[in-house]
Write a protein that holds these residues in place. Structure first.
Motif, mmCIF file in Angstrom:
data_model
loop_
_atom_site.group_PDB
_atom_site.id
_atom_site.type_symbol
_atom_site.label_atom_id
_atom_site.label_comp_id
_atom_site.label_asym_id
_atom_site.label_seq_id
_atom_site.Cartn_x
_atom_site.Cartn_y
_atom_site.Cartn_z
ATOM 1 N N THR A 293 0.812 -1.226 0.000
ATOM 2 C CA THR A 293 0.000 0.000 0.000
ATOM 3 C C THR A 293 0.840 1.269 0.000
ATOM 4 O OG1 THR A 293 -0.165 -0.102 2.430
ATOM 5 C CG2 THR A 293 -1.948 -1.111 1.147
ATOM 6 N N CYS A 294 2.036 1.215 0.572
ATOM 7 C CA CYS A 294 2.865 2.427 0.638
ATOM 8 C C CYS A 294 3.248 2.929 -0.749
ATOM 9 C CB CYS A 294 4.112 2.185 1.491
ATOM 10 S SG CYS A 294 5.285 1.014 0.773
ATOM 11 N N ASN A 295 3.240 2.022 -1.735
ATOM 12 C CA ASN A 295 3.596 2.420 -3.102
ATOM 13 C C ASN A 295 2.523 3.273 -3.767
ATOM 14 O OD1 ASN A 295 6.201 0.934 -3.780
ATOM 15 N ND2 ASN A 295 4.962 -0.748 -3.028
ATOM 16 N N TRP A 296 1.322 3.249 -3.226
ATOM 17 C CA TRP A 296 0.211 3.976 -3.826
ATOM 18 C C TRP A 296 -0.117 5.243 -3.047
ATOM 19 C CZ3 TRP A 296 -0.408 1.857 -8.385
ATOM 20 C CH2 TRP A 296 -0.050 0.515 -8.533
ATOM 21 N N LEU A 297 0.708 5.562 -2.055
ATOM 22 C CA LEU A 297 0.560 6.795 -1.286
ATOM 23 C C LEU A 297 1.705 7.745 -1.629
ATOM 24 C CD1 LEU A 297 -0.333 5.396 2.257
ATOM 25 C CD2 LEU A 297 -1.870 6.663 0.752
ATOM 26 N N HIS A 298 1.457 9.040 -1.494
ATOM 27 C CA HIS A 298 2.497 10.036 -1.740
ATOM 28 C C HIS A 298 2.487 11.075 -0.630
ATOM 29 C CE1 HIS A 298 2.297 8.189 -5.710
ATOM 30 N NE2 HIS A 298 3.521 8.639 -5.896
ATOM 31 N N ALA A 299 3.659 11.646 -0.376
ATOM 32 C CA ALA A 299 3.801 12.595 0.719
ATOM 33 C C ALA A 299 3.074 13.906 0.454
ATOM 34 C CB ALA A 299 5.278 12.874 0.988
ATOM 35 N N TYR B 208 6.042 -3.264 -12.762
ATOM 36 C CA TYR B 208 5.926 -2.059 -11.922
ATOM 37 C C TYR B 208 5.532 -2.423 -10.489
ATOM 38 C CZ TYR B 208 4.147 2.575 -10.512
ATOM 39 O OH TYR B 208 3.905 3.762 -9.851
ATOM 40 N N ALA B 209 4.515 -3.285 -10.355
ATOM 41 C CA ALA B 209 4.016 -3.654 -9.028
ATOM 42 C C ALA B 209 5.048 -4.448 -8.230
ATOM 43 C CB ALA B 209 2.715 -4.449 -9.172
ATOM 44 N N ILE B 210 5.698 -5.419 -8.881
ATOM 45 C CA ILE B 210 6.686 -6.252 -8.178
ATOM 46 C C ILE B 210 7.910 -5.420 -7.804
ATOM 47 C CG2 ILE B 210 8.186 -8.273 -8.350
ATOM 48 C CD1 ILE B 210 6.155 -9.505 -10.260
ATOM 49 N N SER B 211 8.322 -4.513 -8.677
ATOM 50 C CA SER B 211 9.462 -3.639 -8.367
ATOM 51 C C SER B 211 9.138 -2.740 -7.183
ATOM 52 C CB SER B 211 9.817 -2.780 -9.585
ATOM 53 O OG SER B 211 10.245 -3.571 -10.657
ATOM 54 N N GLY B 212 7.886 -2.259 -7.129
ATOM 55 C CA GLY B 212 7.469 -1.445 -5.989
ATOM 56 C C GLY B 212 7.571 -2.212 -4.692
ATOM 57 N N PHE B 213 7.180 -3.490 -4.721
ATOM 58 C CA PHE B 213 7.311 -4.339 -3.533
ATOM 59 C C PHE B 213 8.775 -4.507 -3.153
ATOM 60 C CE2 PHE B 213 8.071 -8.564 -1.736
ATOM 61 C CZ PHE B 213 7.260 -8.514 -0.614
ATOM 62 N N GLY B 214 9.632 -4.712 -4.157
ATOM 63 C CA GLY B 214 11.069 -4.844 -3.883
ATOM 64 C C GLY B 214 11.654 -3.585 -3.273
ATOM 65 N N GLY B 215 11.194 -2.421 -3.747
ATOM 66 C CA GLY B 215 11.645 -1.163 -3.164
ATOM 67 C C GLY B 215 11.199 -1.022 -1.721
ATOM 68 N N SER B 216 9.961 -1.404 -1.433
ATOM 69 C CA SER B 216 9.443 -1.338 -0.064
ATOM 70 C C SER B 216 10.213 -2.273 0.861
ATOM 71 C CB SER B 216 7.958 -1.711 -0.048
ATOM 72 O OG SER B 216 7.206 -0.838 -0.841
ATOM 73 N N LEU B 217 10.541 -3.454 0.345
ATOM 74 C CA LEU B 217 11.274 -4.433 1.152
ATOM 75 C C LEU B 217 12.656 -3.922 1.513
ATOM 76 C CD1 LEU B 217 11.400 -7.233 2.405
ATOM 77 C CD2 LEU B 217 12.090 -8.143 0.171
ATOM 78 N N MET B 218 13.367 -3.356 0.545
ATOM 79 C CA MET B 218 14.687 -2.802 0.832
ATOM 80 C C MET B 218 14.579 -1.622 1.793
ATOM 81 S SD MET B 218 18.011 -2.927 0.146
ATOM 82 C CE MET B 218 18.407 -3.578 -1.477
ATOM 83 N N VAL C 171 6.659 6.437 1.986
ATOM 84 C CA VAL C 171 5.576 6.337 1.000
ATOM 85 C C VAL C 171 6.125 6.704 -0.376
ATOM 86 C CG1 VAL C 171 3.706 6.875 2.618
ATOM 87 C CG2 VAL C 171 4.853 8.738 1.412
ATOM 88 N N GLY C 172 5.384 6.333 -1.418
ATOM 89 C CA GLY C 172 5.742 6.757 -2.770
ATOM 90 C C GLY C 172 5.995 5.611 -3.721
ATOM 91 N N ALA C 173 5.916 5.934 -5.004
ATOM 92 C CA ALA C 173 6.092 4.947 -6.070
ATOM 93 C C ALA C 173 7.490 4.970 -6.661
ATOM 94 C CB ALA C 173 5.062 5.206 -7.176
ATOM 95 N N SER C 174 8.435 5.605 -5.984
ATOM 96 C CA SER C 174 9.784 5.744 -6.532
ATOM 97 C C SER C 174 10.454 4.392 -6.762
ATOM 98 C CB SER C 174 10.642 6.601 -5.594
ATOM 99 O OG SER C 174 10.093 7.888 -5.449
ATOM 100 N N GLY C 175 10.225 3.440 -5.853
ATOM 101 C CA GLY C 175 10.811 2.120 -6.031
ATOM 102 C C GLY C 175 10.328 1.457 -7.310
ATOM 103 N N ALA C 176 9.020 1.577 -7.589
ATOM 104 C CA ALA C 176 8.460 1.007 -8.808
ATOM 105 C C ALA C 176 9.009 1.706 -10.045
ATOM 106 C CB ALA C 176 6.935 1.122 -8.766
ATOM 107 N N LEU C 177 9.179 3.031 -9.974
ATOM 108 C CA LEU C 177 9.714 3.791 -11.098
ATOM 109 C C LEU C 177 11.166 3.409 -11.371
ATOM 110 C CD1 LEU C 177 8.158 7.274 -10.292
ATOM 111 C CD2 LEU C 177 7.561 5.780 -12.197
#
Length: 272
Positions: free
Chosen positions: A64-70, A102-112, A124-130
Motif C-alpha cells: 500500500t505504501c507504493n500507492w501513497l504520496h507525501a 511495476y508492481a513487483i518492483s514497488g514491492f522490492g523497493g518497499s522491502l529494501m 511512501v511513494g512509487a519511486s521504487g516502482a519507477l
C-alpha cells in the motif's frame, strides 16, 4: 484527494497551508514540505512502518505504501517520471507485463526500504516502482543486445540517467533504499519479462511464414541463461529480505557504511 480529505487539516490541526482549500488544505510547510497531509494520516492510510509490519502483522503495508504520496509535489514528480519512462515500455511490451513489473518492483523497493528504515520513520511513494522500470530498461538492453544498432550510446545514456537519479536520492527526505531495492528488482525482472526474439528468427518468420522447419531458435542461449539466473536471484532476494525483515533485522546495525547510500553527511546532519 482521499488522503487529504481524511487528513482534514483545519479540523484536526488548526494551522494549515492554503486554508482556503477547506478540509483539503495542506499541513504547515514546517511539517510537510511536499504540500500534503500529516505523517499520522499517511500512516493510517497504509504508509510503510516497520514496527507495524513486523510486530503488528501488517505486511500489506509493503504494497500500500507504493500507492501513497507525501504530497502534491511528490506525486507530480513521480507522474512526470512515469510519463517519460513508462509509456515507451508499455507500448513495446504491453500493459500486463509492464504493470506486473511495476508492481513487483514497488514491492522490492518497499522491502529494501523496510530493512533500513528507522522504527519511528515512515516511507511512501512509487519511486521504487519507477526505479524498477529504469532497471528493467537496462536489463532489456543487455538481454536484447544483438537487435540494437547504437548499443553503446544507448547503454551510456541509460547508465547516466540511472546514476543521476540515484544521486538525487542522497538528498534529505528521499528514501534512496527504496530506489535501490526497486532498481535491483526491476533489473532482474527485465531479464524475465522483456526478452525479445532475436532478429534472425523474426526475419526467418517473414520469409518462411508457411514453413514448418525452423532455421533459427527464437531466443539465444545467453537469453535463456539470463532468464534462469535472474529468476533464481529474484527469488533469493525476496525470500532473504522477508526472512530478515520478519526477524526484526535492521541492516544499519550490521553495516556501518550503508547509511551513506541514502544520505550525504553535512555540518547539519551526520547520517546516523
Amino acid at each position: 484527494m482521499i488522503t487529504m480529505y481524511i487528513n482534514n487539516c483545519p479540523r484536526n490541526y488548526g494551522s494549515c497551508f492554503a486554508p482556503f482549500l477547506g478540509r483539503f488544505a495542506f499541513q504547515p510547510r514546517s511539517q510537510n514540505m511536499m504540500l500534503g497531509p500529516s505523517p499520522h494520516t499517511l500512516e493510517k492510510m497504509g504508509a510503510l512502518d516497520v514496527t507495524e509490519v513486523v510486530h503488528g502483522h501488517q505486511g500489506w503495508r509493503l504494497i500500500t505504501c507504493n500507492w501513497l504520496h507525501a504530497g502534491l509535489i511528490h506525486i507530480l514528480a513521480n507522474m512526470l517520471s512515469l510519463l517519460f519512462i513508462g509509456i515507451r515500455l508499455e507500448q513495446e511490451f504491453g500493459f500486463a507485463k509492464i504493470g506486473l513489473l511495476y508492481a513487483i518492483s514497488g514491492f522490492g523497493g518497499s522491502l529494501m526500504s523496510a530493512l533500513f528504515l528507522k522504527p519511528n520513520d515512515i516511507s511512501v511513494g512509487a519511486s521504487g516502482a519507477l526505479f524498477g522500470l529504469l532497471g528493467s530498461m537496462l536489463s532489456e538492453l543487455l538481454t536484447n543486445w544483438s537487435i540494437y544498432v547504437y548499443k553503446f550510446a544507448a547503454l551510456f545514456i541509460l547508465i547516466f540517467i540511472i546514476v543521476i537519479n540515484l544521486a538525487l536520492g542522497l538528498f534529505p527526505q528521499v528514501d534512496n533504499f527504496a530506489h535501490i531495492g526497486g532498481f535491483i528488482s526491476g533489473f532482474l525482472l527485465g531479464f524475465i519479462f522483456l526478452v525479445r526474439p532475436q532478429f534472425g528468427w523474426i526475419k526467418q518468420q517473414k520469409i518462411l511464414r508457411y514453413s514448418t522447419t525452423p532455421i533459427k531458435q527464437k531466443h539465444t542461449v545467453y537469453q535463456h541463461i539470463y532468464w534462469i539466473l535472474a529468476s533464481a536471484l529474484l527469488i533469493a532476494w525476496f525470500t532473504g529480505g522477508l526472512v530478515l525483515l520478519y526477524h526484526g533485522v535492521n541492516v544499519n546495525n550490521h553495516c556501518s557504511w550503508c547509511r551513506y547510500l541514502s544520505c550525504i553527511p553535512t555540518s547539519k546532519r551526520s547520517c546516523r
